[in-house]
Write an enzyme that holds these catalytic residues in place. Structure first.
Site, PDB file in Angstrom:
ATOM      1  CE1 TYR A 148      -3.223   2.982   0.526  1.00 57.90           C
ATOM      2  CE2 TYR A 148      -2.207   3.280   2.683  1.00 57.90           C
ATOM      3  CZ  TYR A 148      -3.049   3.726   1.681  1.00 57.90           C
ATOM      4  OH  TYR A 148      -3.710   4.926   1.827  1.00 57.90           O
ATOM      5  NE  ARG A 155      -2.970   7.724  -3.807  1.00 53.59           N
ATOM      6  CZ  ARG A 155      -3.906   7.345  -2.929  1.00 53.59           C
ATOM      7  NH1 ARG A 155      -5.160   7.217  -3.324  1.00 53.59           N
ATOM      8  NH2 ARG A 155      -3.594   7.078  -1.682  1.00 53.59           N
ATOM      9  CE1 TYR A 208      -4.252  10.049   8.102  1.00 54.59           C
ATOM     10  CE2 TYR A 208      -3.707   8.321   6.536  1.00 54.59           C
ATOM     11  CZ  TYR A 208      -4.634   8.959   7.336  1.00 54.59           C
ATOM     12  OH  TYR A 208      -5.919   8.499   7.373  1.00 54.59           O
ATOM     13  NE  ARG A 221      -9.475  11.819   6.249  1.00 53.17           N
ATOM     14  CZ  ARG A 221      -8.723  10.750   6.432  1.00 53.17           C
ATOM     15  NH1 ARG A 221      -9.028   9.605   5.848  1.00 53.17           N
ATOM     16  NH2 ARG A 221      -7.634  10.815   7.183  1.00 53.17           N
ATOM     17  CD  GLU A 328     -11.175   1.988   3.180  1.00 47.25           C
ATOM     18  OE1 GLU A 328     -10.091   1.646   3.680  1.00 47.25           O
ATOM     19  OE2 GLU A 328     -11.305   2.334   1.994  1.00 47.25           O
TER      20      GLU A 328
HETATM   21  C1  3EB Z   1      -7.567   6.064   5.938  1.00 50.34           C
HETATM   22  O1  3EB Z   1      -8.449   6.837   6.338  1.00 50.34           O
HETATM   23  C2  3EB Z   1      -8.017   4.676   5.598  1.00 50.34           C
HETATM   24  O2  3EB Z   1      -5.194   5.577  -0.047  1.00 50.34           O
HETATM   25  O3  3EB Z   1      -6.819   6.175  -1.371  1.00 50.34           O
HETATM   26  C3  3EB Z   1      -9.194   5.357   2.918  1.00 50.34           C
HETATM   27  C4  3EB Z   1      -9.579   5.956   1.721  1.00 50.34           C
HETATM   28  C5  3EB Z   1      -7.917   4.871   3.069  1.00 50.34           C
HETATM   29  C6  3EB Z   1      -8.662   6.086   0.670  1.00 50.34           C
HETATM   30  C7  3EB Z   1      -6.407   5.778  -0.272  1.00 50.34           C
HETATM   31  C8  3EB Z   1      -7.012   5.007   2.013  1.00 50.34           C
HETATM   32  C9  3EB Z   1      -7.379   5.606   0.830  1.00 50.34           C
HETATM   33  O4  3EB Z   1      -6.384   6.375   5.849  1.00 50.34           O
HETATM   34  C10 3EB Z   1      -7.482   4.191   4.319  1.00 50.34           C
END
Ligand code: 3EB
Length: 344
Positions: A148, A155, A208, A221, A328
């Site tokens: 990932y 990306r 992050y 989000r 999720e």
């Molecule tokens: C998170 O909130 C959970 O890498 O495109 C959620 C939605 C998550 C999209 C992405 C990853 C992605 O981090 C993981």
């Protein structure tokens, strides 16, 4: 179907048998589809469609179908199948990894996104609203890095190569793990800008800290599409994360409750942004990715407390992008249609 002069966008879960015969999802309206089936099956014609080999957990097999008004015939360019109309472009593509050909997951991802941005530029749909990402063995560590996280590198490489922002106004997204097969990406793009919605309970994913990988995930989000006659909210995959930390490790009910609070918070933020219109969590269309299929009923029961009835939800077994996440949930919300002259 709406008789307004505006192009409307809609999506629904439709059984393969009803696809194309449904009044709102006829051959002239459908832009594309995402189907979960293991093994894959047909009847999608030449639609841009991802067939993701992840099993349904419960209920009837349905396709997630995206439709607008008057979709043009499916076209192919740069290895992308796409359909578009006046306002929207929906596309799908697959890239097979091959280390012998220098096609690592990072490179496959960068290639997919570079081609996707190229097609958007060429066709005149500069704004990407939503990306769906599926890749094999998402939690496996190769060359010292979880796959990932390799995906996140590729990306972001592509966003940077195209001079696009890697913070702020990003597409909504999800990233899930299959067992085997190519990297699969679907995307929805358009001509008008969208507005990125963040969740104040969570650190934005693009911010992050480095403990989650050398490059942050490039998504927001939720994407808010303020249209002439309707507002649409495309909510990213949402999980049991507060701040940047996974909460309730090993407890699926508590993870579900935390996830639902996050979803409600995103909906609330979107409602603040549009002021007078209400997105309603009870009426959204959900997809729930479940790591352990036996957890699905417990998750469904929690979701029912939010929706007050049997939720419009599709349950799919998938690996989630953090080893400690058990589920999720993603969702699409449509506000009540506006009268054409309202708020103008
Ligand atoms: C998170 O909130 C959970 O890498 O495109 C959620 C939605 C998550 C999209 C992405 C990853 C992605 O981090 C993981």
């Amino acid at each position: 179907m709406s008789d307004s002069n505006y192009t409307v966008l809609r999506n629904a879960h439709i059984s393969p048998a009803a696809l194309f015969s449904h009044p709102d999802f006829g051959p002239q309206q459908v832009l594309g589809a995402i189907r979960f089936a293991n093994p894959p099956n047909s009847r999608l014609g030449d639609l841009p469609a991802l067939q993701v080999s992840l099993p349904h957990i419960a209920g009837e097999y349905t396709d997630e179908v995206w439709a607008g008004t008057v979709a043009r015939d499916t076209a192919q360019a740069s290895g992308i199948a796409f359909r578009c109309n006046q306002d929207w472009l929906f596309g799908t593509l697959e890239v097979t990894e091959d280390t012998a050909q220098s096609m690592s997951l990072r490179q496959a991802t960068a290639s997919a996104y570079q081609r996707l941005f190229g097609l958007m530029a060429e066709q005149g749909y500069p704004h990407v609203y939503r990306c769906w990402n599926y890749m094999p063995r998402i939690n496996e560590i190769t060359d010292g890095l979880e796959r990932y996280r390799q995906f996140n590198l590729g990306r972001q490489d592509a966003f940077l190569a195209w001079g696009r922002d890697v913070t702020g106004n990003l597409p909504a997204a999800c990233a899930l793990g299959t067992v085997e097969g190519p990297l699969q990406v679907a995307f929805l793009a358009g001509r008008a800008p969208s507005q990125a919605i963040e969740n104040p309970r969570q650190v934005s994913a693009y911010a992050y800290p480095e403990e989650y990988g050398p490059r942050s995930p490039t998504f927001c989000r939720a994407s808010l599409l303020p249209l002439a006659d309707q507002d649409i909210l495309l909510i990213s995959g949402t999980a049991s994360i507060v701040g940047h930390k996974t909460m309730h490790v090993g407890d699926v009910v508590a993870q579900t409750r935390e996830t639902l609070v996050n979803l409600e918070t995103v909906v609330h933020q979107a409602n603040q942004a549009i002021k007078d219109r209400r997105f309603d969590p009870a009426k959204m269309l959900y997809r729930v990715y479940v790591r352990h299929p036996e957890d699905w009923a417990a998750i469904r029961d929690e979701l029912m407390r939010l929706t007050g009835d049997v939720p419009q939800a599709l349950f799919v077994q998938a690996d989630i992008c953090r080893e400690d996440l058990l589920l999720e949930i993603e969702a699409t919300a449509f506000s009540a249609p506006r009268a054409p002259m309202d708020g103008q």
